[in-house]
Design an enzyme around this catalytic site. Structure first.
Site, mmCIF file in Angstrom:
data_model
loop_
_atom_site.group_PDB
_atom_site.id
_atom_site.type_symbol
_atom_site.label_atom_id
_atom_site.label_comp_id
_atom_site.label_asym_id
_atom_site.label_seq_id
_atom_site.Cartn_x
_atom_site.Cartn_y
_atom_site.Cartn_z
ATOM 1 N N CYS A 1 0.787 -1.241 0.000
ATOM 2 C CA CYS A 1 0.000 0.000 0.000
ATOM 3 C C CYS A 1 0.820 1.292 0.000
ATOM 4 C CB CYS A 1 -0.954 0.004 1.192
ATOM 5 S SG CYS A 1 -2.263 -1.213 1.015
HETATM 6 N N1 LIG Z 1 -3.268 -5.238 1.550
HETATM 7 C C1 LIG Z 1 -3.448 -4.219 2.387
HETATM 8 O O1 LIG Z 1 -2.756 -4.035 3.380
HETATM 9 C C2 LIG Z 1 -4.570 -3.250 2.125
HETATM 10 C C3 LIG Z 1 -4.940 -2.329 3.116
HETATM 11 C C4 LIG Z 1 -5.984 -1.448 2.860
HETATM 12 C C5 LIG Z 1 -6.625 -1.488 1.621
HETATM 13 N N2 LIG Z 1 -6.233 -2.408 0.665
HETATM 14 C C6 LIG Z 1 -6.944 -2.443 -0.614
HETATM 15 O O2 LIG Z 1 -7.753 -3.593 -0.668
HETATM 16 C C7 LIG Z 1 -7.903 -4.021 -2.027
HETATM 17 C C8 LIG Z 1 -7.659 -5.512 -2.106
HETATM 18 O O3 LIG Z 1 -6.325 -5.772 -1.734
HETATM 19 P P1 LIG Z 1 -5.815 -7.238 -1.379
HETATM 20 O O4 LIG Z 1 -4.450 -7.051 -0.815
HETATM 21 O O5 LIG Z 1 -6.843 -7.975 -0.591
HETATM 22 O O6 LIG Z 1 -5.756 -7.902 -2.852
HETATM 23 P P2 LIG Z 1 -5.368 -9.413 -3.222
HETATM 24 O O7 LIG Z 1 -4.588 -9.328 -4.476
HETATM 25 O O8 LIG Z 1 -4.746 -10.103 -2.056
HETATM 26 O O9 LIG Z 1 -6.768 -10.143 -3.484
HETATM 27 C C9 LIG Z 1 -7.672 -9.778 -4.457
HETATM 28 C C10 LIG Z 1 -8.659 -10.916 -4.734
HETATM 29 O O10 LIG Z 1 -9.599 -10.424 -5.669
HETATM 30 C C11 LIG Z 1 -9.876 -11.449 -6.623
HETATM 31 N N3 LIG Z 1 -10.407 -10.840 -7.839
HETATM 32 C C12 LIG Z 1 -9.757 -10.157 -8.814
HETATM 33 N N4 LIG Z 1 -10.625 -9.731 -9.748
HETATM 34 C C13 LIG Z 1 -11.861 -10.152 -9.366
HETATM 35 C C14 LIG Z 1 -13.156 -10.023 -9.904
HETATM 36 N N5 LIG Z 1 -13.377 -9.372 -11.039
HETATM 37 N N6 LIG Z 1 -14.177 -10.577 -9.240
HETATM 38 C C15 LIG Z 1 -13.982 -11.252 -8.090
HETATM 39 N N7 LIG Z 1 -12.784 -11.409 -7.526
HETATM 40 C C16 LIG Z 1 -11.721 -10.864 -8.150
HETATM 41 C C17 LIG Z 1 -8.551 -12.151 -6.805
HETATM 42 O O11 LIG Z 1 -8.733 -13.451 -7.358
HETATM 43 C C18 LIG Z 1 -8.021 -12.157 -5.366
HETATM 44 O O12 LIG Z 1 -8.446 -13.321 -4.671
HETATM 45 C C19 LIG Z 1 -6.916 -3.175 -2.845
HETATM 46 O O13 LIG Z 1 -7.586 -2.118 -3.467
HETATM 47 C C20 LIG Z 1 -6.009 -2.613 -1.798
HETATM 48 O O14 LIG Z 1 -5.496 -1.374 -2.169
HETATM 49 C C21 LIG Z 1 -5.232 -3.296 0.904
#
Ligand SMILES: NC(=O)c1ccc[n+]([C@@H]2O[C@H](COP(=O)([O-])OP(=O)(O)OC[C@H]3O[C@@H](n4cnc5c(N)ncnc54)[C@H](O)[C@@H]3O)[C@@H](O)[C@H]2O)c1
Length: 457
Positions: free
Chosen positions: A283
């Site tokens: 992030c």
């Molecule tokens: N990782 C962090 O610390 C954090 C903190 C705050 C906010 N965020 C935000 O949260 C969001 C998700 O991050 P993450 O780390 O969980 O991502 P990630 O990559 O770990 O997981 C994303 C999931 O979404 C699925 N996916 C992708 N396209 C899809 C679709 N069209 N339909 C359904 N599922 C789909 C993928 O298969 C995957 O399982 C991002 O926008 C990120 O910026 C992350």
């Protein structure tokens, strides 16, 4: 359904929730909703993830996740079908990836794909209303600029008539997501209408255990607030790191004493104010880039955040220089690196300062042995045979005359003289977590962020 738009809202019955995207955040969020008694449907395009969740097997490593998943019973099921999500829930929360693209903006490609599928399913549905909550981080202006139109077109419905839309950005930190979801400092709700905002507020009030402040605002302000929050934290981290660098050059100075003192002032606060290594993870580095890109897009220069990026990148150079200086004096050009995760309690190594250190050491022809309690599989995928992997903390420390404590895992605190093999062993303690008294006379202890009393010149 618990909610009828513009009508009576029951506070007795919980909405059924679908969480779209079962990754590092979505998976714990879905499990938390189910554990709080919400009928929850997890949706992901990855069938292996869906199958695993239906077998009650977590696919991301997160503190307490598997244990909580085990308690969810019939409250949680997973599917690849958006139709199922629309048919059996009242609200969908989107948590798919939003990586950096080109200039540094967040890519909304995956959010658009998820909204497209959701919109198509809505078009088929006989339900009159559905609330869509976007929780993925998006660039300010994206929701009103593109996403609402996309959902209107694919669903054939009008905003605030056939569906409501909120932006509720997640502020949790990896390694602590369950606590972060259930007991947040606050909840931000950007809303397309007061009704949509009220429905989201009701959900978070029922979900959170600590009755957090809920701040309702427009969509653009919520988008900005999420970006501003993360960028402000990087300013704090970089300030503490700058102070640590100063302390290293001043006789008797200790960054922890200074940050503990100033952190007591309410204008500053103690969190994220520990001098150490560069910030990393998925992030912060992405968010500062997005802030700079946003400023540029409106004809401004983000001088402050650009300076933060320079400070952050200098921390990596600084660490490499310190380690290489010690390697030159050592009997063998090999370094043990403790911790490859960008922070404790996570296997994530993206933008990890120790990964950058390892790359620098390899470029300088130095051999590296690593140990990490969770991140070794990810580290092996990245470096393969180019480095060695220790099976334990003990064998890692013993493998080299120079040891870098790079990630402040609690288990590293146990290092004492029984772990020491080389005489001398140089121990570079980036977060000052070791007790030098316990390390014995064979260790030259170098705590970063402390002045020359303790650093060899
Ligand atoms: N990782 C962090 O610390 C954090 C903190 C705050 C906010 N965020 C935000 O949260 C969001 C998700 O991050 P993450 O780390 O969980 O991502 P990630 O990559 O770990 O997981 C994303 C999931 O979404 C699925 N996916 C992708 N396209 C899809 C679709 N069209 N339909 C359904 N599922 C789909 C993928 O298969 C995957 O399982 C991002 O926008 C990120 O910026 C992350």
């Amino acid at each position: 359904m618990a909610w009828k738009r513009g009508g009576f809202m029951s506070i007795w019955k919980k909405d059924a929730i679908s969480v779209i995207g079962l990754g590092k955040l979505g998976q714990p969020l879905a499990v938390c909703f189910a554990s709080k008694g919400f009928k929850t449907v997890g949706v992901d395009i990855d069938e292996t993830v869906v199958d695993a969740i239906n077998r009650k097997q977590a696919t991301v490593l997160e503190l307490g996740l598997q244990e909580l998943l085990d308690t969810t019973g019939n409250n949680l099921r997973a599917t690849t079908s958006f139709h199922e999500a629309i048919a059996s829930t009242d609200t969908s929360i989107i948590l798919v990836p939003t990586p950096s693209e080109g200039e540094g903006n967040f890519s909304s490609k995956y959010v658009e794909e998820a909204l497209y599928s959701l919109g198509k399913a809505l078009a088929f549905s006989k339900k009159s209303y559905h609330l869509v909550i976007i929780s993925s981080t998006v660039s300010p202006g994206t929701i009103e600029g593109r996403l609402i139109k996309l959902l209107e077109e694919t669903s054939g419905r009008r905003l605030n008539e056939g569906f409501g839309l909120c932006y509720c950005p997640e502020t949790v930190a990896l390694g602590n997501t369950i606590e972060g979801f259930l007991r947040p400092d606050m909840v931000m709700i950007g809303e397309s209408s007061p009704e949509a905002g009220e429905q989201a507020e009701t959900i978070y009030k029922q979900f959170c255990e600590n009755n957090p402040p809920i701040i309702r605002m427009s969509l653009i302000n919520a988008e900005l607030a999420k970006l501003a929050l993360n960028c402000y934290v990087t300013i704090k981290i970089s300030f503490a790191n700058s102070l640590a660098n100063l302390c290293e050059r001043l006789l008797g100075a200790d960054v922890d004493v200074v940050t503990q003192a100033i952190g007591m002032d309410r204008r500053i606060g103690p969190h994220y104010l520990k001098g150490g290594l560069s910030y990393g993870g998925t992030c912060f580095p992405r968010d500062t880039r997005a802030y700079i890109a946003l400023a540029k897009s409106v004809g401004l220069k983000a001088d402050l955040i650009e300076a933060v990026e320079r400070v952050n990148s200098w921390q990596d150079t600084h660490l490499l220089e310190i380690v290489l200086k010690e390697v030159e004096r050592a009997p063998r050009r090999v370094v043990s690196v403790l911790g490859t995760a960008f922070k404790p309690n996570t296997p994530v190594i993206v933008n990890s300062p120790s990964i950058k250190l390892i790359r620098g050491l390899l470029d300088a022809g130095v051999d590296v042995t690593v140990y990490d309690p969770l991140a070794l599989p990810n580290t092996k995928r990245l470096f393969g045979q180019r480095i060695s992997y220790a099976e334990s903390l003990l064998t890692c420390v013993q493998s080299a005359p120079v040891c870098v404590v790079a990630t402040p895992w609690p288990e590293f605190r146990q290092i004492d003289e029984t772990h020491i093999h080389w005489n001398p062993t140089i121990v570079i303690d980036c977060w000052r977590i070791l007790d030098p008294e316990k390390l014995g006379v064979r260790v030259h202890y170098i705590p970063l962020g402390r002045g020359p009393q303790t650093i060899r010149q």
